[in-house]
Scaffold this motif. Structure first.
Motif, mmCIF file in Angstrom:
data_model
loop_
_atom_site.group_PDB
_atom_site.id
_atom_site.type_symbol
_atom_site.label_atom_id
_atom_site.label_comp_id
_atom_site.label_asym_id
_atom_site.label_seq_id
_atom_site.Cartn_x
_atom_site.Cartn_y
_atom_site.Cartn_z
ATOM 1 N N GLN A 146 0.836 -1.208 0.000
ATOM 2 C CA GLN A 146 0.000 0.000 0.000
ATOM 3 C C GLN A 146 0.870 1.258 0.000
ATOM 4 O OE1 GLN A 146 -3.404 0.064 -0.322
ATOM 5 N NE2 GLN A 146 -3.010 2.238 -0.642
ATOM 6 N N ILE A 147 1.967 1.232 0.744
ATOM 7 C CA ILE A 147 2.889 2.371 0.765
ATOM 8 C C ILE A 147 3.494 2.579 -0.624
ATOM 9 C CG2 ILE A 147 5.105 3.199 1.662
ATOM 10 C CD1 ILE A 147 4.327 1.827 4.340
ATOM 11 N N ARG A 148 3.907 1.497 -1.265
ATOM 12 C CA ARG A 148 4.464 1.597 -2.625
ATOM 13 C C ARG A 148 3.430 2.150 -3.604
ATOM 14 N NH1 ARG A 148 7.362 -4.211 -2.448
ATOM 15 N NH2 ARG A 148 9.309 -3.542 -1.485
ATOM 16 N N THR A 149 2.210 1.666 -3.502
ATOM 17 C CA THR A 149 1.136 2.139 -4.381
ATOM 18 C C THR A 149 0.895 3.631 -4.176
ATOM 19 O OG1 THR A 149 0.093 -0.037 -4.369
ATOM 20 C CG2 THR A 149 -1.292 1.831 -5.021
ATOM 21 N N ASN A 150 0.847 4.062 -2.919
ATOM 22 C CA ASN A 150 0.632 5.486 -2.623
ATOM 23 C C ASN A 150 1.800 6.338 -3.129
ATOM 24 O OD1 ASN A 150 -1.773 4.812 -1.398
ATOM 25 N ND2 ASN A 150 -0.995 5.002 0.698
ATOM 26 N N ASP A 151 3.021 5.837 -2.947
ATOM 27 C CA ASP A 151 4.192 6.564 -3.448
ATOM 28 C C ASP A 151 4.131 6.716 -4.965
ATOM 29 O OD1 ASP A 151 5.359 7.045 -1.018
ATOM 30 O OD2 ASP A 151 6.851 5.437 -1.161
ATOM 31 N N ARG A 152 3.780 5.643 -5.653
ATOM 32 C CA ARG A 152 3.702 5.680 -7.120
ATOM 33 C C ARG A 152 2.609 6.654 -7.572
ATOM 34 N NH1 ARG A 152 6.871 5.187 -11.101
ATOM 35 N NH2 ARG A 152 7.795 3.421 -10.064
ATOM 36 N N THR A 153 1.482 6.655 -6.882
ATOM 37 C CA THR A 153 0.387 7.574 -7.208
ATOM 38 C C THR A 153 0.831 9.027 -7.030
ATOM 39 O OG1 THR A 153 -1.252 5.928 -6.547
ATOM 40 C CG2 THR A 153 -1.989 8.218 -6.644
ATOM 41 N N ASP A 154 1.500 9.301 -5.915
ATOM 42 C CA ASP A 154 2.000 10.664 -5.674
ATOM 43 C C ASP A 154 3.039 11.063 -6.721
ATOM 44 O OD1 ASP A 154 0.390 10.974 -3.467
ATOM 45 O OD2 ASP A 154 1.987 10.582 -2.002
ATOM 46 N N PHE A 155 3.945 10.145 -7.019
ATOM 47 C CA PHE A 155 4.975 10.413 -8.016
ATOM 48 C C PHE A 155 4.353 10.733 -9.372
ATOM 49 C CE2 PHE A 155 7.542 8.780 -11.528
ATOM 50 C CZ PHE A 155 8.679 9.553 -11.388
ATOM 51 N N ASN A 156 3.414 9.920 -9.807
ATOM 52 C CA ASN A 156 2.764 10.150 -11.105
ATOM 53 C C ASN A 156 1.997 11.463 -11.128
ATOM 54 O OD1 ASN A 156 3.766 7.828 -12.281
ATOM 55 N ND2 ASN A 156 2.020 6.592 -11.680
ATOM 56 N N SER A 157 1.342 11.781 -10.028
ATOM 57 C CA SER A 157 0.608 13.045 -9.946
ATOM 58 C C SER A 157 1.568 14.229 -10.063
ATOM 59 C CB SER A 157 -0.153 13.110 -8.629
ATOM 60 O OG SER A 157 -0.774 14.361 -8.470
ATOM 61 N N ASN A 158 2.667 14.172 -9.336
ATOM 62 C CA ASN A 158 3.666 15.250 -9.404
ATOM 63 C C ASN A 158 4.265 15.357 -10.800
ATOM 64 O OD1 ASN A 158 3.343 15.982 -6.734
ATOM 65 N ND2 ASN A 158 5.009 14.693 -6.012
ATOM 66 N N ARG A 159 4.554 14.210 -11.415
ATOM 67 C CA ARG A 159 5.138 14.221 -12.755
ATOM 68 C C ARG A 159 4.172 14.850 -13.754
ATOM 69 N NH1 ARG A 159 7.208 8.754 -15.363
ATOM 70 N NH2 ARG A 159 5.060 8.225 -14.898
ATOM 71 N N ARG A 160 2.882 14.506 -13.667
ATOM 72 C CA ARG A 160 1.890 15.116 -14.569
ATOM 73 C C ARG A 160 1.832 16.621 -14.366
ATOM 74 N NH1 ARG A 160 -0.981 10.550 -13.236
ATOM 75 N NH2 ARG A 160 -2.122 11.642 -11.617
ATOM 76 N N PHE A 161 1.843 17.048 -13.095
ATOM 77 C CA PHE A 161 1.783 18.480 -12.815
ATOM 78 C C PHE A 161 2.998 19.202 -13.395
ATOM 79 C CE2 PHE A 161 3.200 22.058 -10.243
ATOM 80 C CZ PHE A 161 2.135 22.911 -10.449
ATOM 81 N N TYR A 162 4.187 18.683 -13.155
ATOM 82 C CA TYR A 162 5.390 19.365 -13.636
ATOM 83 C C TYR A 162 5.482 19.351 -15.153
ATOM 84 C CZ TYR A 162 6.863 20.007 -8.863
ATOM 85 O OH TYR A 162 6.922 20.399 -7.559
ATOM 86 N N ARG A 163 5.007 18.289 -15.780
ATOM 87 C CA ARG A 163 4.952 18.292 -17.243
ATOM 88 C C ARG A 163 3.981 19.354 -17.731
ATOM 89 N NH1 ARG A 163 4.861 11.879 -18.836
ATOM 90 N NH2 ARG A 163 7.082 11.530 -18.535
ATOM 91 N N TRP A 164 2.811 19.432 -17.079
ATOM 92 C CA TRP A 164 1.818 20.448 -17.454
ATOM 93 C C TRP A 164 2.401 21.840 -17.244
ATOM 94 C CZ3 TRP A 164 -0.320 24.331 -14.489
ATOM 95 C CH2 TRP A 164 -1.341 25.046 -15.104
#
Length: 92
Positions: free
Chosen positions: A19-37
């Protein structure tokens, strides 16, 4: 380690670790989308600023070429040449 220097083993359930890994991956992907945007948006704004740089108005025809309002354009086209030259001087 405890106060006596002994190693303390902690047991964490694999489901919690997953669950921690899943949450980390979700946060990472969200941040990556934001910074790309944000990066794409910054490039867009820079491009718009480059396009907004307009040539210096040096003549009546230059001024008329910059007018976006059709009503204003038609009004200025019908003005006599003396008035047009005054308008150009005011615009510069």
């Amino acid at each position: 380690m405890d106060s006596e220097g002994n190693v303390i083993d902690f047991v964490v359930d694999e489901a919690v670790i997953e669950q921690i890994r899943t949450n980390d991956r979700t946060d990472f992907n969200s941040n990556r989308r934001f910074y790309r945007w944000a990066s794409d948006f910054g490039e867009y704004l820079e491009g718009m600023a480059d396009r907004e740089k307009q040539a210096e108005v040096k003549s009546v025809s230059d001024l008329l070429d910059e007018i976006e309002s059709e009503t204003l354009y038609l009004a200025l086209v019908t003005v006599d040449s003396v008035a047009q030259k005054r308008i150009v001087r005011c615009a510069v």
